[in-house]
Design a protein around this motif. Structure first.
Motif, mmCIF file in Angstrom:
data_model
loop_
_atom_site.group_PDB
_atom_site.id
_atom_site.type_symbol
_atom_site.label_atom_id
_atom_site.label_comp_id
_atom_site.label_asym_id
_atom_site.label_seq_id
_atom_site.Cartn_x
_atom_site.Cartn_y
_atom_site.Cartn_z
ATOM 1 N N PRO A 1 -8.056 -13.210 -51.275
ATOM 2 C CA PRO A 1 -8.110 -14.561 -51.841
ATOM 3 C C PRO A 1 -9.558 -14.949 -52.117
ATOM 4 N N LEU A 2 -9.758 -16.115 -52.670
ATOM 5 C CA LEU A 2 -11.096 -16.666 -52.783
ATOM 6 C C LEU A 2 -11.564 -17.019 -51.383
ATOM 7 N N MET A 3 -12.701 -16.463 -50.973
ATOM 8 C CA MET A 3 -13.242 -16.733 -49.645
ATOM 9 C C MET A 3 -14.432 -17.677 -49.778
ATOM 10 N N GLY A 4 -14.487 -18.667 -48.914
ATOM 11 C CA GLY A 4 -15.573 -19.634 -49.014
ATOM 12 C C GLY A 4 -15.924 -20.220 -47.664
ATOM 13 N N ILE A 5 -16.900 -21.093 -47.663
ATOM 14 C CA ILE A 5 -17.347 -21.749 -46.447
ATOM 15 C C ILE A 5 -17.307 -23.256 -46.646
ATOM 16 N N SER A 6 -17.213 -23.977 -45.542
ATOM 17 C CA SER A 6 -17.255 -25.436 -45.566
ATOM 18 C C SER A 6 -18.249 -25.902 -44.508
ATOM 19 N N ARG A 7 -18.448 -27.205 -44.430
ATOM 20 C CA ARG A 7 -19.338 -27.772 -43.407
ATOM 21 C C ARG A 7 -18.569 -28.707 -42.480
ATOM 22 N N SER A 8 -17.260 -28.496 -42.399
ATOM 23 C CA SER A 8 -16.401 -29.397 -41.637
ATOM 24 C C SER A 8 -16.652 -29.306 -40.134
ATOM 25 N N ARG A 9 -16.656 -30.458 -39.486
ATOM 26 C CA ARG A 9 -16.760 -30.508 -38.029
ATOM 27 C C ARG A 9 -15.404 -30.350 -37.377
ATOM 28 N N THR A 10 -14.360 -30.867 -38.005
ATOM 29 C CA THR A 10 -13.047 -30.938 -37.373
ATOM 30 C C THR A 10 -12.106 -29.810 -37.784
ATOM 31 N N ARG A 11 -12.393 -29.140 -38.890
ATOM 32 C CA ARG A 11 -11.524 -28.054 -39.350
ATOM 33 C C ARG A 11 -12.305 -26.750 -39.310
ATOM 34 N N LEU A 12 -11.972 -25.898 -38.360
ATOM 35 C CA LEU A 12 -12.680 -24.624 -38.229
ATOM 36 C C LEU A 12 -12.418 -23.724 -39.425
ATOM 37 N N GLY A 13 -11.235 -23.835 -39.956
ATOM 38 C CA GLY A 13 -10.888 -23.062 -41.134
ATOM 39 C C GLY A 13 -9.694 -23.684 -41.809
ATOM 40 N N TYR A 14 -9.461 -23.314 -43.050
ATOM 41 C CA TYR A 14 -8.232 -23.772 -43.700
ATOM 42 C C TYR A 14 -7.844 -22.840 -44.831
ATOM 43 N N PHE A 15 -6.541 -22.779 -45.037
ATOM 44 C CA PHE A 15 -5.955 -22.031 -46.139
ATOM 45 C C PHE A 15 -5.364 -23.026 -47.118
ATOM 46 N N MET A 16 -5.527 -22.768 -48.390
ATOM 47 C CA MET A 16 -4.922 -23.644 -49.386
ATOM 48 C C MET A 16 -4.559 -22.828 -50.619
#
Length: 220
Positions: free
Chosen positions: A27-42
């Motif tokens: 899939p498209l792999m990416g990064i976020s700067r979220s404090r509350t969501r360690l990871g997510y799939f969409m």
């Protein structure tokens, strides 16, 4: 370690072969700067002729925490389970329902620790996140407090550059019964977005009066 897309793609390929029979397209792999969501799939959904097609699968992990490699791998596997359920068309009872828990349990027998919810208590912050936290500790927020004609109360953290524009706008909103500007260093407002338009967060009457009693009024 701070995850990056190269690491995510390499680990995804390894886990895909080891635990998902190589059946999941990258899939498209990416990064976020979220404090509350360690990871997510969409993914995106399109319906036609009574059928739903899923596409643009994406997995992201946060760079807010300086995770150990094992922690990051557990998060990635968590999201890969979500991906597998969606891609194969399985129906689960809830986002972390029977199917998810069954797949997680199978992987946990291999020595992993995949949970529906993961506590980050004691986790180390990344250097960038630490700087963000420090800035927020020293931040002075410009607060717009709104009392509406239906007696609901709202609070908003406003970008100071847009305060005069919003002040003029709010005066023209007939549903606003009273409003005022305040300054605060309260960490209560850390999670509020700094807005440039008339957006605010609903709060209870007790919380509204509590915060007004703690803040200093500002006159634009």
């Amino acid at each position: 370690m701070i995850v990056n897309t190269d690491w995510l793609e390499e680990e995804f390929r390894h886990f895909n072969t080891a635990y998902f029979d190589g059946g999941l397209p990258l899939p498209l792999m990416g990064i976020s700067r979220s404090r509350t969501r360690l990871g997510y799939f969409m993914c995106k959904r399109a319906g036609r002729w009574g059928r739903t097609k899923l596409y643009d699968f994406t997995i992201k992990l946060t760079t807010y925490y300086d995770m150990t490699e094992r922690q990051a791998q557990n998060v990635l596997l968590h999201e890969m389970i979500h991906y597998s359920i969606a891609y194969t068309g399985l129906k689960d009872t809830a986002p972390h329902g029977v199917v998810f828990r069954g797949l997680a349990a199978r992987l946990n027998k291999e020595g992993w620790n995949i949970q529906a919810m993961t506590t980050t208590k004691g986790w180390k912050l990344s250097a960038v996140a630490e700087k963000r936290v420090q800035r927020k500790r020293n931040a002075v927020y410009l607060i717009l407090a709104l009392e509406m004609s239906n007696n609901k109360r709202y609070l908003s953290v406003v970008n100071p550059k847009f305060a005069n524009v919003l002040d003029r706008q709010v005066r023209r909103v007939k549903e606003v019964k009273n409003f005022g500007w305040y300054s605060s260093m309260d960490t209560f407002f850390d999670t509020f977005p700094e807005v440039r338009s008339l957006r605010a967060r609903y709060v209870s009457l007790d919380k509204f009066e509590e915060k007004l009693g703690e803040m200093s009024q500002v006159f634009l």
